[in-house]
Structures are given as structure tokens and as C-alpha cells.
Design a protein around this motif. Structure first.
Motif, PDB file in Angstrom:
ATOM      1  N   ARG A  20       2.499  18.349 -10.768  1.00  0.00           N
ATOM      2  CA  ARG A  20       2.076  18.140  -9.384  1.00  0.00           C
ATOM      3  C   ARG A  20       0.568  17.930  -9.250  1.00  0.00           C
ATOM      4  NH1 ARG A  20       6.124  19.868  -5.672  1.00  0.00           N
ATOM      5  NH2 ARG A  20       7.941  20.737  -6.752  1.00  0.00           N
ATOM      6  N   ASP A  21      -0.168  18.097 -10.330  1.00  0.00           N
ATOM      7  CA  ASP A  21      -1.627  18.003 -10.261  1.00  0.00           C
ATOM      8  C   ASP A  21      -2.189  16.727 -10.883  1.00  0.00           C
ATOM      9  OD1 ASP A  21      -1.540  20.523  -9.144  1.00  0.00           O
ATOM     10  OD2 ASP A  21      -1.782  21.521 -11.074  1.00  0.00           O
ATOM     11  N   ARG A  22      -1.387  16.056 -11.701  1.00  0.00           N
ATOM     12  CA  ARG A  22      -1.903  14.928 -12.465  1.00  0.00           C
ATOM     13  C   ARG A  22      -1.022  13.705 -12.265  1.00  0.00           C
ATOM     14  NH1 ARG A  22      -0.626  13.006 -17.391  1.00  0.00           N
ATOM     15  NH2 ARG A  22       0.869  14.710 -17.678  1.00  0.00           N
ATOM     16  N   VAL A  23      -1.644  12.534 -12.154  1.00  0.00           N
ATOM     17  CA  VAL A  23      -0.914  11.268 -12.058  1.00  0.00           C
ATOM     18  C   VAL A  23      -0.860  10.652 -13.454  1.00  0.00           C
ATOM     19  CG1 VAL A  23      -0.845   8.972 -11.029  1.00  0.00           C
ATOM     20  CG2 VAL A  23      -1.704  10.903  -9.702  1.00  0.00           C
ATOM     21  N   PRO A  24       0.334  10.563 -14.051  1.00  0.00           N
ATOM     22  CA  PRO A  24       0.410   9.991 -15.400  1.00  0.00           C
ATOM     23  C   PRO A  24       0.085   8.495 -15.395  1.00  0.00           C
ATOM     24  CG  PRO A  24       2.599  10.440 -14.538  1.00  0.00           C
ATOM     25  CD  PRO A  24       1.639  11.028 -13.561  1.00  0.00           C
ATOM     26  N   VAL A  25      -0.208   7.976 -16.577  1.00  0.00           N
ATOM     27  CA  VAL A  25      -0.591   6.561 -16.709  1.00  0.00           C
ATOM     28  C   VAL A  25       0.516   5.656 -16.197  1.00  0.00           C
ATOM     29  CG1 VAL A  25      -1.156   4.740 -18.368  1.00  0.00           C
ATOM     30  CG2 VAL A  25      -2.096   7.039 -18.661  1.00  0.00           C
ATOM     31  N   TRP A  26       1.769   6.018 -16.460  1.00  0.00           N
ATOM     32  CA  TRP A  26       2.905   5.186 -16.052  1.00  0.00           C
ATOM     33  C   TRP A  26       2.946   5.037 -14.526  1.00  0.00           C
ATOM     34  CZ3 TRP A  26       5.914   1.567 -17.604  1.00  0.00           C
ATOM     35  CH2 TRP A  26       7.123   1.301 -16.970  1.00  0.00           C
ATOM     36  N   LEU A  79       0.817  -1.204   0.000  1.00  0.00           N
ATOM     37  CA  LEU A  79       0.000   0.000   0.000  1.00  0.00           C
ATOM     38  C   LEU A  79       0.858   1.265   0.000  1.00  0.00           C
ATOM     39  CD1 LEU A  79      -2.733  -1.101   2.571  1.00  0.00           C
ATOM     40  CD2 LEU A  79      -3.077  -0.707   0.123  1.00  0.00           C
ATOM     41  N   MET A  80       1.937   1.263   0.778  1.00  0.00           N
ATOM     42  CA  MET A  80       2.780   2.454   0.847  1.00  0.00           C
ATOM     43  C   MET A  80       3.542   2.683  -0.456  1.00  0.00           C
ATOM     44  SD  MET A  80       2.028   3.757   3.710  1.00  0.00           S
ATOM     45  CE  MET A  80       3.237   5.065   3.794  1.00  0.00           C
ATOM     46  N   LEU A  81       3.971   1.599  -1.122  1.00  0.00           N
ATOM     47  CA  LEU A  81       4.624   1.766  -2.416  1.00  0.00           C
ATOM     48  C   LEU A  81       3.648   2.327  -3.437  1.00  0.00           C
ATOM     49  CD1 LEU A  81       6.792  -1.489  -2.624  1.00  0.00           C
ATOM     50  CD2 LEU A  81       7.606   0.855  -2.286  1.00  0.00           C
ATOM     51  N   ALA A  82       2.389   1.879  -3.371  1.00  0.00           N
ATOM     52  CA  ALA A  82       1.383   2.458  -4.260  1.00  0.00           C
ATOM     53  C   ALA A  82       1.218   3.947  -3.982  1.00  0.00           C
ATOM     54  CB  ALA A  82       0.053   1.720  -4.078  1.00  0.00           C
ATOM     55  N   LEU A  83       1.234   4.327  -2.716  1.00  0.00           N
ATOM     56  CA  LEU A  83       1.137   5.745  -2.363  1.00  0.00           C
ATOM     57  C   LEU A  83       2.315   6.540  -2.899  1.00  0.00           C
ATOM     58  CD1 LEU A  83      -0.127   6.214   1.312  1.00  0.00           C
ATOM     59  CD2 LEU A  83      -1.271   6.792  -0.812  1.00  0.00           C
ATOM     60  N   VAL A  84       3.505   5.931  -2.897  1.00  0.00           N
ATOM     61  CA  VAL A  84       4.681   6.632  -3.420  1.00  0.00           C
ATOM     62  C   VAL A  84       4.429   7.078  -4.853  1.00  0.00           C
ATOM     63  CG1 VAL A  84       7.073   6.340  -4.169  1.00  0.00           C
ATOM     64  CG2 VAL A  84       6.375   5.511  -1.928  1.00  0.00           C
ATOM     65  N   PHE A  85       3.954   6.166  -5.694  1.00  0.00           N
ATOM     66  CA  PHE A  85       3.800   6.488  -7.114  1.00  0.00           C
ATOM     67  C   PHE A  85       2.604   7.399  -7.373  1.00  0.00           C
ATOM     68  CE2 PHE A  85       6.047   2.361  -7.058  1.00  0.00           C
ATOM     69  CZ  PHE A  85       7.253   2.827  -7.559  1.00  0.00           C
ATOM     70  N   LEU A  86       1.637   7.411  -6.458  1.00  0.00           N
ATOM     71  CA  LEU A  86       0.524   8.344  -6.599  1.00  0.00           C
ATOM     72  C   LEU A  86       0.869   9.733  -6.083  1.00  0.00           C
ATOM     73  CD1 LEU A  86      -2.468   6.084  -5.464  1.00  0.00           C
ATOM     74  CD2 LEU A  86      -1.886   6.755  -7.808  1.00  0.00           C
ATOM     75  N   SER A  87       1.750   9.801  -5.082  1.00  0.00           N
ATOM     76  CA  SER A  87       2.026  11.087  -4.426  1.00  0.00           C
ATOM     77  C   SER A  87       3.314  11.743  -4.868  1.00  0.00           C
ATOM     78  CB  SER A  87       2.074  10.882  -2.899  1.00  0.00           C
ATOM     79  OG  SER A  87       3.189  10.084  -2.538  1.00  0.00           O
TER      80      SER A  87
END
Length: 634
Positions: A75-81, A58-66
Motif C-alpha cells: 500500500r506504500d509503494r507503486v511497483p514498476v509494472w 487520466l483516471m485510468l492512470a490514477l487507477v494504477f497509481l492508487s
């Protein structure tokens, strides 16, 4: 090495703003993780390996989202990658979760890894490295890669540094499918102690505790010479003990204290250096201290309560030295205090209630509760005092924001702890820790003082660009065995390393806290780091004092403890006078040499040497007084 290169070397990815589109997923997930961690660490008993699997995924997922891939990422958008990397983190975590019974019961290195194990284990390794690079920066990532390369190809090295052949399945087996690698002690500590105390600090800060600490420091010392600098020392220390991060402390309190110091005449470098030194000490200040202290408890088996008690006097000596040097420098430079400071009585009336959570922490520690429950009691106390007043009360929205913020705050710590687990697992495979201990013996022989110098230098070098917990973990594995073999107690050896791991945050050339302060101070980061070291130089010798005389760690008879603490405090005062070269007047070379000799001698665990040193201090004081009297008569 240019400053621009150092800045790039320390640069991590851009942190995204959860209030924009990423917040639709990011904040709810972070808040949900916080609720889950509180539940499984204080209420519901869960198998620890399974718990760390879910937590890390879960925390690794948060890393790539944050966190973006680079400092210039959107800083406003999460790219597909990044979305795919977050999904991969969750998928790998799910694989480990569904196979955790088989993984726990299999025999390491005898039961072969399946194709799925190899694929998911390799994916976890790569994702952990990328998460570390994004959150902590290339510094720690480079060191981890060097250790991993040593594990795989160190058998090609000649001499004692070489080791037996390690193929990739062996390498991956230890790092990803045992509790010696990624899922080792550092991640367990991040999941429990670090998160829960971070949650306590977030609640206290959001309720207004940070403002109270600042106002209380201003009320006590704001009017004295160098008032803003003393406010920085006191408030940053108080805030640092609940934040546990020198860098976060610098950014939070330094944004107020550094401009105040510059207004009264401090240069940007000195103002930034004072703030950096003050913030750094928070990591060794009980009752909370920093993440490294919790990891020390896990590594050594020493109760956290005992560590916190032993660290009281060294931490107070650190701030005594820093406060005294700031005072002497302010007198020497003619810097006055503030005219407009809050009254102490008004400050205590408005915010004195925030002392209750700290008292709750101390009481729970002394009673003997585990650190998990100590943090829980402290957090409940914060909630209780915040709810007692309308202006500090927070509703469901405030609670949601605090839970999300607490989780997002520890994202870099989790990535760093996972990376440190990779190093620790690799060291257990190759026996490099024993070889480093042998190397220290080769350099220093059986000389404890030289061994301590080597240990301090190694820890400071390891700390270039790395967070304090990671520095301590590496030092504990590489250096601590050599110190304990020389007769240093387990407590003193590891506290010595915790102390220097914390000091590495402000030690040039790559001082992460100084780089955080430089933009606020509008000064060169190397100049800020050098100023921080100079203003706290005496504190660098305190660890040597408690290794040679464990009375400073409150160990021994009452008489031994009192004598050790008084002698060390006197020694620290003498060294401060020698360093600043000022006491009521500018000190000459002879005076400074007298105080220097007295300071060093008072730390030697010999009554005869201490008496002689006390005499040297008395002579230095008499010479200063005699010179002042002569000036007055003239």
C-alpha cells in the motif's frame, strides 16, 4: 458457494495510501484533475469527445497509481509494472487526443482502422478491463467478459440468441472509436454530474456536515425505542443522498451506528442489516440521489429535476417503511433508546448552517439550472458556510486535500462506467436488448405484473457484485424496452430499474453493502444481507405501486396525487405490521392476514378494491384493539 469464495469474488485491489511515496504523484495529479474537471464542465466549453478522452486516460492512470493488483499488494509503494500501466494509459489517451478530429469525422465500419488504431484501441480495451478488476472486483469484470465473448462468438449460437458474424476490427471499431462504447454516456455522466456532486459531498463531509446529520438524527430520535437504529436510518439516509454509494455510506456511518446498536442489544447481523438497508436508500433519496439517476437522465432525455421530483415520494416511502419496521421490532424486542443525546437546539445552533447547501441545491434544481451548475452552486454554498466559522474553515491545504479526495473517490465509479460502456456498445452491435425484451414477453406474455417481477429479478441478479450505476445501465438496455412496450411510462419504467438496481446492493447472495458491513458488525455477510432485506422487505413492493399508480410519482391531478400517496402510505404501513407481526402486542395469524390483504389491496389502482382493503385494515385494527381491551379487563 462458500463465503470465502464470495469474499474473493468481491475483492478488489488494495487502495494505496497517498500520504506515502505514491502521494508525491498521486495527490497532486488527483487535485489537478479536479480543477480541470470543474473548469471544463462549468466555465470553458470543450468538445465532449475530446474531453472524455483526456478524462478517461487520466483516471485510468490514477487507477494504477492508487490501486494495487491484488488485495495483498503493497500500500506504500507503486511497483514498476503499475507505473508502466499508468504511462500506457496516458500514452493511449494522447493518441486518441491527437487523432480525435479524424476519429470524429470518420465513417464507422466503412473507414478502415489503421495499425495504430488497432494497437491503441486494443490497449484501451485491456487496460479498462484491468482497471475494472482492480477497483470494482471480478464480479463486474466477469460479466463484461461474458458480454464481450458473446459479441465475438455469439454467431455460433443457434436460434434467436445468435447474431451475425462480427470480426475483431468491427468489434473494436464500435467499442473504442464511437460514442456507443467506452466513450459513451456512462463516462460522460461520470465526468460531469457524478464528479461535481461527489465534489459537493466531499466538501460537505470535510466541513462537518456528516457530523451534523448524525447529531440531528440523534437529537430527534435517539431517546425513542431502538434509538441507535433510528439514528442509523436517518443519518445514513441523509449522508447517502450526498455520497451516492451504499458501500461508502455503510463504512462511513456504520462504523459509529453498528457498535451503538449492538451495545443496546441488537445482534451483529441485525445491526449490520439495519445500517445496510438505511445506507442503500440514500441512492434513491433526492435531491442528489446516486449516479444511476444522472445516467437515467442521460439515457432517457428526462430532466434530472423531473427525476428528482418524481423520486421524492417513493424515497420517503422507503424510509417510512424502514423506520416503522425498526420501531416495531424494537418494541417487540424491548430495546430502549439512548440516555445521552444532544439537544436539538444545540445541534441546530452548531450545525444548522449545513442545511443551507441543501436548500441551495433544491432551489437551483427548481429554478431549472443544469445539474452541473446545481452541483457548483451547492459546493459554493458549502464553502461559504464553512468559511463563516473558524472551526469549520479550511485553508489552501484543506482545499488541496478535498480536491484530491473527491477525485480519488470516483476512481471506482469511472472504471465501472467505462466497463458498462463496453457492454452497452456490444449490445448495440448484437441487438441482444431486443432479444431479452422478446424473452420477457415470452415468459410473461402481456401480463404487466409478471413482466415487472421478471424485470425486478433480472435487475437484482445483474446486481450481484456490481455497483449500482452499472446495474442500472445493463437493466436499462436489456429490460426497459419490454416495460415501455407494455405501456409503462418512460419515467416509471426507468425509476423502477433505478430502485431495484439500488436494492441489489443489499440483496444476497452477493450483496456488496452487506460485505462492507460484516467486518464492522462481526457477523456473517449473508446473515447481514438477509437481515437487511427482512427489515426493508416492504420497500421492495413500492416500485410496483408507482408503476401501477403514477400519482405516487407526483404525476396527475392534485386529487389523484393525494389519493395515490395516502393509499400507498397506508398500504406500506399495513404491510409493515403484517411483516413484523407486532402492534402494541404480538399479532396473531388472523390479524396479520388482515393487514397483509389490506396492504396489497390498497396498492391496487381501483377505488372499489381500495375501499375493501381499507375495510380489511379497519377490521384488523379493531381485532387488535379488542384483544388489548380483553387483556386489560382480564
Amino acid at each position: 458457494m462458500s463465503l470465502s469464495f464470495l469474499s474473493r469474488f468481491l475483492t478488489s485491489g488494495a487502495r494505496r495510501d497517498p500520504t506515502h511515496c505514491a502521494g508525491w504523484v498521486l495527490k497532486p495529479l488527483a487535485a489537478l484533475i479536479a480543477v480541470g474537471i470543474v473548469w471544463v464542465t462549468t466555465i470553458q466549453i470543450v468538445q465532449i469527445y475530446a474531453m472524455t478522452i483526456v478524462f478517461l486516460g487520466l483516471m485510468l492512470a490514477l487507477v494504477f497509481l492508487s490501486t494495487g493488483a491484488t488485495a495483498s499488494s503493497n500500500r506504500d509503494r507503486v511497483p514498476v509494472w503499475d507505473g508502466l500501466l499508468a504511462a500506457a494509459s496516458l500514452a493511449i489517451s494522447a493518441y486518441f487526443w491527437f487523432n480525435n478530429e479524424r476519429i470524429i469525422t470518420r465513417i464507422t465500419l466503412l473507414d478502415e482502422l489503421t495499425t495504430g488504431d488497432l494497437v491503441c484501441g486494443s490497449g484501451l480495451l485491456l487496460i479498462t478491463l484491468e482497471a475494472t478488476r482492480r477497483t470494482v472486483g471480478p464480479g463486474l469484470t466477469s460479466i463484461v467478459l461474458m458480454f464481450l465473448a458473446y459479441n465475438l462468438w455469439g454467431d455460433l449460437l443457434p436460434g434467436v440468441l445468435g447474431h451475425g458474424p462480427i470480426d475483431y476490427p468491427h468489434f473494436l471499431d464500435v467499442l473504442a472509436f464511437t460514442t456507443d462504447g467506452i466513450f459513451g454516456a456512462p463516462i460522460r455522466v461520470a465526468l460531469t454530474y457524478v464528479f461535481l456532486f461527489g465534489l459537493f459531498g466531499t466538501f460537505l463531509s470535510r466541513a462537518g456536515g456528516g457530523d451534523f446529520f448524525f447529531d440531528a438524527a440523534a437529537a430527534v430520535s435517539g431517546r425513542s425505542p431502538g434509538g441507535p437504529a433510528k439514528i442509523a436510518v436517518a443519518s445514513s439516509g441523509l449522508y447517502g443522498t450526498i455520497s451516492g454509494s451504499p458501500t461508502a455510506d455503510v463504512v462511513t456511518t456504520g462504523s459509529i451506528t453498528i457498535p451503538m446498536m449492538k451495545k443496546l442489544g441488537y445482534s451483529g447481523a441485525v445491526a449490520g442489516g439495519i445500517e445496510v438497508a438505511a445506507s442503500t436508500g440514500g441512492s434513491i433519496l433526492p435531491p442528489v440521489m446516486g449516479s444511476a439517476a444522472f445516467i437515467m437522465a442521460e439515457f432517457t432525455g428526462i430532466r434530472y429535476t423531473d427525476i428528482a421530483v418524481a423520486a421524492i415520494v417513493p424515497a420517503l416511502l422507503y424510509y417510512f417503511c424502514l423506520y416503522l419496521q425498526v420501531h416495531l421490532r424494537s418494541l417487540k424486542d424491548g430495546i430502549t433508546g439512548l440516555d445521552d443525546v444532544p439537544a436539538l437546539a444545540d445541534t441546530m445552533r452548531r450545525g444548522g448552517m449545513f442545511l443551507v447547501p441543501l436548500l441551495a441545491l433544491v432551489a437551483a434544481l427548481l429554478i431549472g439550472y443544469s445539474p452541473n451548475f446545481v452541483a457548483a452552486f451547492g459546493t459554493l454554498a458549502v464553502v461559504a458556510v464553512a468559511m463563516s466559522r473558524r472551526e469549520t474553515r479550511f485553508g489552501l491545504k484543506g482545499l488541496y486535500d478535498i480536491l484530491a479526495e473527491a477525485t480519488l473517490r470516483i476512481v471506482p465509479v469511472v472504471a465501472a462506467c467505462a466497463a458498462a460502456g463496453l457492454v452497452v456498445g456490444g449490445l448495440s452491435m448484437t441487438g441482444l436488448g431486443v432479444k431479452v425484451a422478446d424473452l420477457i414477453f415470452l415468459i410473461a406474455g402481456s401480463n404487466l405484473f409478471v413482466s415487472l417481477l421478471v424485470a425486478a429479478v433480472i435487475t437484482l441478479v445483474l446486481g450481484m457484485g456490481m455497483p449500482t450505476p452499472s446495474v442500472y445501465i445493463l437493466a436499462a438496455v436489456l429490460v426497459a424496452p419490454a416495460l415501455t412496450k407494455l405501456g409503462v411510462s418512460l419515467m416509471a419504467a426507468h425509476l423502477f430499474l433505478v430502485y431495484y438496481a439500488s436494492l441489489s446492493a443489499m440483496t444476497p447472495p452477493i450483496a456488496v453493502a452487506a460485505f462492507a458491513a460484516a467486518p464492522i458488525a462481526l457477523a456473517n455477510p449473508l446473515a447481514v444481507g438477509l437481515a437487511a432485506v427482512r427489515i426493508s422487505i416492504t420497500a421492495f413492493v413500492v416500485p410496483f405501486a408507482f408503476v401501477y399508480n403514477e400519482g405516487v410519482l407526483l404525476s396527475g391531478s392534485t386529487g389523484q396525487i393525494v389519493l395515490a400517496c395516502v393509499a400507498t402510505a397506508a398500504a406500506a404501513g399495513c404491510l409493515c405490521l403484517a411483516t413484523e407481526g407486532y402492534w402494541k402486542r404480538q399479532l396473531g395469524v388472523v390479524h396479520r392476514l388482515c393487514f397483509l390483504g389490506a396492504g396489497v389491496g390498497l396498492m391496487v389502482p381501483s377505488y372499489q378494491v381500495q375501499m375493501a382493503s381499507a375495510l380489511a385494515a379497519a377490521i384488523g385494527g379493531w381485532l387488535v384493539w379488542h384483544g388489548m381491551a380483553a387483556d386489560r379487563s382480564a
